[in-house]
Design a protein around this motif. Sequence first.
Motif, short mmCIF file in Angstrom:
data_model
loop_
_atom_site.label_atom_id
_atom_site.label_comp_id
_atom_site.label_asym_id
_atom_site.label_seq_id
_atom_site.Cartn_x
_atom_site.Cartn_y
_atom_site.Cartn_z
N TYR A 24 19.57 18.11 17.84
CA TYR A 24 20.77 18.79 17.37
C TYR A 24 21.10 18.48 15.92
CZ TYR A 24 21.79 19.71 22.29
OH TYR A 24 21.73 20.12 23.59
N ALA A 68 24.76 20.66 8.62
CA ALA A 68 25.95 20.06 9.22
C ALA A 68 26.28 18.75 8.53
CB ALA A 68 25.72 19.84 10.71
N ILE A 69 25.24 17.99 8.22
CA ILE A 69 25.46 16.72 7.53
C ILE A 69 26.05 16.96 6.15
CG2 ILE A 69 24.32 14.70 6.55
CD1 ILE A 69 22.30 14.85 8.81
N LEU A 85 29.81 17.88 6.00
CA LEU A 85 30.78 16.95 6.56
C LEU A 85 31.84 16.50 5.55
CD1 LEU A 85 30.95 16.21 9.43
CD2 LEU A 85 29.61 14.17 9.02
N LEU A 115 32.41 15.99 21.38
CA LEU A 115 31.29 16.78 21.89
C LEU A 115 31.73 18.20 22.20
CD1 LEU A 115 28.90 15.58 24.75
CD2 LEU A 115 28.69 17.61 23.39
N ALA A 151 27.41 21.33 17.94
CA ALA A 151 26.45 20.27 18.25
C ALA A 151 25.96 19.61 16.96
CB ALA A 151 25.27 20.83 19.05
N GLY A 152 25.73 20.41 15.94
CA GLY A 152 25.24 19.87 14.67
C GLY A 152 26.26 18.94 14.04
N GLU A 153 27.53 19.35 14.08
CA GLU A 153 28.58 18.53 13.46
C GLU A 153 28.77 17.24 14.24
OE1 GLU A 153 32.19 20.66 12.66
OE2 GLU A 153 33.32 18.80 12.42
N PHE A 154 28.76 17.35 15.57
CA PHE A 154 28.90 16.15 16.40
C PHE A 154 27.79 15.16 16.09
CE2 PHE A 154 30.24 13.48 19.67
CZ PHE A 154 29.21 13.21 20.57
N GLU A 155 26.58 15.67 16.00
CA GLU A 155 25.43 14.81 15.72
C GLU A 155 25.55 14.17 14.36
OE1 GLU A 155 24.10 14.81 18.56
OE2 GLU A 155 22.95 13.08 17.92
N ALA A 156 26.03 14.93 13.37
CA ALA A 156 26.18 14.40 12.01
C ALA A 156 27.16 13.23 12.03
CB ALA A 156 26.66 15.49 11.07
N LYS A 157 28.29 13.42 12.73
CA LYS A 157 29.29 12.35 12.80
C LYS A 157 28.71 11.13 13.50
CE LYS A 157 33.34 15.32 12.66
NZ LYS A 157 34.40 16.02 13.39
N LYS A 158 27.94 11.41 14.56
CA LYS A 158 27.31 10.30 15.30
C LYS A 158 26.37 9.52 14.41
CE LYS A 158 25.93 11.85 19.43
NZ LYS A 158 24.84 12.09 20.41
#
Lengths: 411, 220
Positions: free
Chosen positions: A386, A391-392, A395, B62, B67-74
């Motif tokens: 994912y 997306a990164i 942010l 979540l 999904a991409g943003e959640f993963e980036a934050k993770k």
Amino acid sequence: MMKKWQIIAGTAASVLLISVNSYLLLKKDSEIDRISYVSQYEETKRGDLQEAFHTEGVVVPLEEHKVYFNEQIGAFSQFTVAEGDTVNPGDPLFEYESFNIEEDQRMLEFEADKLEEQIESIEDHIDELRSFIIVIEAKESTETADEDSTNFIYNSVVDVEKEIYQKELERELLMAEASVIQKQISNIDQQNNMLTTLSTYAGTVTDINTSLGNPVITIHSDTPSIKGSLTEEEVDKIEVGMPAHVFAADEGKINGIVSKINTYPESEPSLNKESTYPFSVELQLEEEQESLLTGKHVNVNVVTNEILDAVTIPVKALSTTGIAKNAFVIGQDGTLQKTPLTVGLKMGQTQEVVEGLSSEQLVAIQPDIHSENEITSFNTPIWTKYTSKTAIENLGTKQIAKYIFTGFIQR
Amino acid sequence: MIYEVRLIKGLLHPYDFFYQLQKAEEVRNLTNRIVFLFIASILIFTIGAYFGMGNDIISNELTSVSAGEFEAKKLFFALGQILWGVCYPALLLFIPALYFWSLTDIPYKKVLTLQFFAVSILIAEKAIFMFLAFQLGLDKDSSPLSLGIIAQSLTDNLFVTSFFGQISLIAIFVIWLQYKGLVYLSERKPRVLFLMVLSIHLLYWLISALLSYIKFEKLL
């Protein structure tokens, strides 16, 4: 060196601590929160499910017509078709010298008249039905038009039109028969007393009995259908009317319907033998598929059950304890909620959910759950599938700092 | 006499270790060992971060973000955890060593060596706990080796449970090791040395408990 009693005391205390901790941790109503682990999740979907049952079949002609010759009406002269010939209604099949040509001619003319009468009677009937429609429609404009009576009138008209259609079909058939009779009459060779029997069917001649045993000619229709055989357990699962998909070697998928299931087994019922029951599938052929050879073996898929627009989850998302079935739903607050389900049809790896879930919910796939609680919090691993560069990048520094800090302070 | 830093040997025969360290004029290999310690710490925290240990506080995102943003934050959360993997040994190694060195007449390098042993044990405990936590779904304060579980059974106060959650059997062993080591290395009264060791541990426990109590994640 530590004194011996110190070592013993120390070990004893350690064992005690670990035991007490283990008890408090693992006991039934433990107060210690246990965090679940979700390694995979899926969204619930809406879809159609089918339950199908596989069997085999063979291509047979839809209809078999037998033509007979009555030796008492004449002396057989010759066949005018051969095995393998295609025949259409009106084609000559065989000739015979009539013992009483005038009698035969009279009979044919009688037959033609009878058909004529029947046709006329049907045409009269059709006219009556047509005028009935006019009466109904006239009623519609005179009566106070409320919705119920308008619907009723509309339905009545539709019913009558259906009947007219049926009658018109009957008339067509009779007219076809009549034209065959007419042809036969015109074929009468007065001088040689020869009569020709014409075919009333379309198909292929599959058997000619040269020794004139009856039936003298067998004609198989060109429309293929499928015949198969069901075991005792299978025969309970299938019903007439169920859709069936037929797969032949080079033809791809052909659609059909189970048209008949014999209630009597193929061979005599016996204690030692399993009974088998024949069934037939009527085919809905596309244009390219009409050349299905008789005798070809095919695979048949009968759809025994079909659920439309059901909520579905992957079978892996289902958690079973005894007879209870549950799914773990991922909630808005970042918790896993144990949700009881009522399940329905299963097709391959997809499970129908009758009650308990709606579409567009997220369920965890085989999570590690360490507690009996209905609601637990959960960790997720890094999912490389994912991760997205955009997306990164999207942010923003403030968010990035916030999450780095939160992770840092977690220790 | 030269003392060469050997972790396993020193832990298995602590009294020999203390004696040799005390007698030694020079300590060798300490820098290497400390570098290994940092690497081990980073590795352990990276593995933990990869498996998402501790990220249950951001799991609520979540369902709310893509999904991409959640993963980036993770990923940045994990980065924070790895950063801690660098700071943790640093904080535990140099500050207490400085503290002991300033209050005694022991040469810094020797105190640092003693502290190296202590921190190695703590990081090993961390690794073992991480494994247990993953298998059993445990929280940081619920180690079967510490007083945290008992504290949780008695109270809901986050400060209390977090404080006691850090008092583990291993921590007690580390205190003992540091105490005995200092006694060997210094001529100060054992009672004073014990108080020194206890006080620095208490300080760290209190600060950590406070951080847990404040719940920084609420800033999210």
